[in-house]
Design an enzyme around this catalytic site. Structure first.
Site, mmCIF file in Angstrom:
data_model
loop_
_atom_site.group_PDB
_atom_site.id
_atom_site.type_symbol
_atom_site.label_atom_id
_atom_site.label_comp_id
_atom_site.label_asym_id
_atom_site.label_seq_id
_atom_site.Cartn_x
_atom_site.Cartn_y
_atom_site.Cartn_z
ATOM 1 N N ARG A 41 -16.183 0.407 -1.144
ATOM 2 C CA ARG A 41 -15.173 1.441 -1.642
ATOM 3 C C ARG A 41 -16.109 2.650 -1.691
ATOM 4 N NH1 ARG A 41 -14.520 -3.293 -3.563
ATOM 5 N NH2 ARG A 41 -12.372 -4.403 -3.466
ATOM 6 N N GLY A 42 -16.801 3.076 -0.727
ATOM 7 C CA GLY A 42 -17.610 4.042 -0.869
ATOM 8 C C GLY A 42 -19.041 4.234 -1.421
ATOM 9 N N SER B 11 -21.831 3.740 0.809
ATOM 10 C CA SER B 11 -21.879 4.619 1.945
ATOM 11 C C SER B 11 -22.846 5.516 2.113
ATOM 12 C CB SER B 11 -20.411 5.310 2.010
ATOM 13 O OG SER B 11 -20.458 6.293 0.938
ATOM 14 N N TYR C 147 0.832 -1.116 0.171
ATOM 15 C CA TYR C 147 0.000 -0.098 0.076
ATOM 16 C C TYR C 147 0.894 1.251 -0.204
ATOM 17 C CZ TYR C 147 -3.880 -2.905 1.314
ATOM 18 O OH TYR C 147 -4.955 -3.806 1.687
ATOM 19 N N LEU D 20 -18.345 -1.208 2.776
ATOM 20 C CA LEU D 20 -19.211 -0.110 2.249
ATOM 21 C C LEU D 20 -18.763 -0.047 0.638
ATOM 22 C CD1 LEU D 20 -18.721 2.673 4.780
ATOM 23 C CD2 LEU D 20 -20.608 0.987 4.331
#
Length: 336
Positions: A213-214, A217, A58, A211
């Site tokens: 990746r949003g 959300s 990452y 979620l």
């Protein structure tokens, strides 16, 4: 909000009911604020979150360095409660490109050495290959991690995005504490063959992408424009008609959330929490504001009627588009 605990399998440690996925603080979602990332980790630890999840790839080590700094600057009591979950094996180029996965025993130990240094710790609590290396038997990779366990550099062995057969082979080699895999209202592929095996073998699930990746959300809109370095700009579920279809599912979920007086994100996380005590959702909050919202899911109680309404609004298989682009899907043993 009262932080509950769950166990990572029959061989793993007790962890907080929600873990913090730190990837977005360094990579794949556009620009990130280092200071806010560290403050968010501190806030999570203060709230009782114990599990911090990362990958050595990452930001090519940036995320581990970020967590290391957050741990060094946290109060001693909070630092001591933190448990690290690290994925390894993804190969990157200087330009950020992806070049496959390396699960060879020598590589396992090499990756671990660098992770320990970047994190500033003397052991990693859960260590796992990010994706199956098709050229290396899982027995060899897990065996190498088991050697790290024997020497005290790793506490528990994990798996990531592998299928039922691979899980069984790994578990026959050494005790496996946990499988990390995507699981959300619109990503329910583990329910048919993978979840039954992990439950049979006493292996827990740390669920990422809760979620999506949003996407679910409640904050993502069709008008939002994503940066070129944002993973979602190339994700099938965020493209064209797929995006609008998926956002329609979110609006159906929003009606249920509003009736309960909670946010869409909170009800989506609460749904994952309700699927079993062996599942620990990872919340990918990049800011203290989003962290606070996600932690609110712990106070959401879903009754049988709520779960039925959610199932009707967002049934299994309802999402449009694969969860990764075709090239990335090819590396997912869990999809074979």
């Amino acid at each position: 909000m009262t932080m509950r605990t769950r166990s990572l399998g029959t061989t793993g440690p007790q962890v907080s009911a929600l873990g913090l996925g730190c990837m977005g603080m360094s990579a794949l979602y556009g620009g990130a604020d280092r200071a806010e990332g560290i403050a968010t980790i501190h806030a999570a630890l203060e709230a009782g979150v114990t599990l911090l999840d990362t990958g050595d790839f990452y930001g090519m080590g940036h995320n581990e360095l970020l967590i290391g700094e957050a741990l060094r600057t946290a109060p001693a009591a909070r630092r001591e409660q933190a448990l690290t979950s690290v994925k390894f094996g993804a190969l990157r180029g200087p330009d950020g490109s992806w070049a496959g996965y390396d699960g060879r025993p020598a590589a396992v130990k090499n990756f671990a050495a660098y992770s320990l240094q970047r994190l500033g710790v003397d052991h990693i609590d859960v260590y796992r290959l990010a994706r199956l290396d098709s050229d290396v038997p899982i027995e060899e990779t897990v065996g190498a991690i088991a050697e790290l366990v024997e020497k005290g550099y790793v506490r528990h062995i994990g798996l990531s995005e592998v299928g039922a057969e691979t899980i069984r082979r790994a578990a026959a080699t050494a005790p496996i504490a946990d499988l990390q895999i995507e699981y959300a209202l619109i990503s329910r592929g583990i329910e048919q063959s993978i979840l039954p095996v992990t439950r049979e073998l006493g292996i827990s699930i740390t669920a990422y992408g809760v979620l999506s990746r949003g996407l679910i959300s409640g904050h993502f809109t069709a008008e939002r424009r994503l940066a070129a370095d944002d993973f979602r700009a190339h994700s099938p579920r965020f493209q064209g008609d797929n995006l609008q279809h998926n956002l329609n599912l979110v609006e159906a979920l929003r009606k249920i959330a509003e009736e309960k007086g909670v946010s869409v994100a909170q009800i989506a996380i609460a749904w994952v929490l309700a699927q079993g005590e062996d599942i620990v959702p990872l919340i990918g909050a990049r800011t203290r504001e989003r962290l606070a919202e996600s932690l609110g899911a712990l106070d959401v109680v879903l009754e049988a009627g709520d779960l039925a309404a959610i199932e009707e609004a967002v049934p299994a298989g309802a999402a449009a588009g694969e969860r990764y682009a075709a090239a990335a899907m090819a590396h997912l043993d869990s999809e074979r």
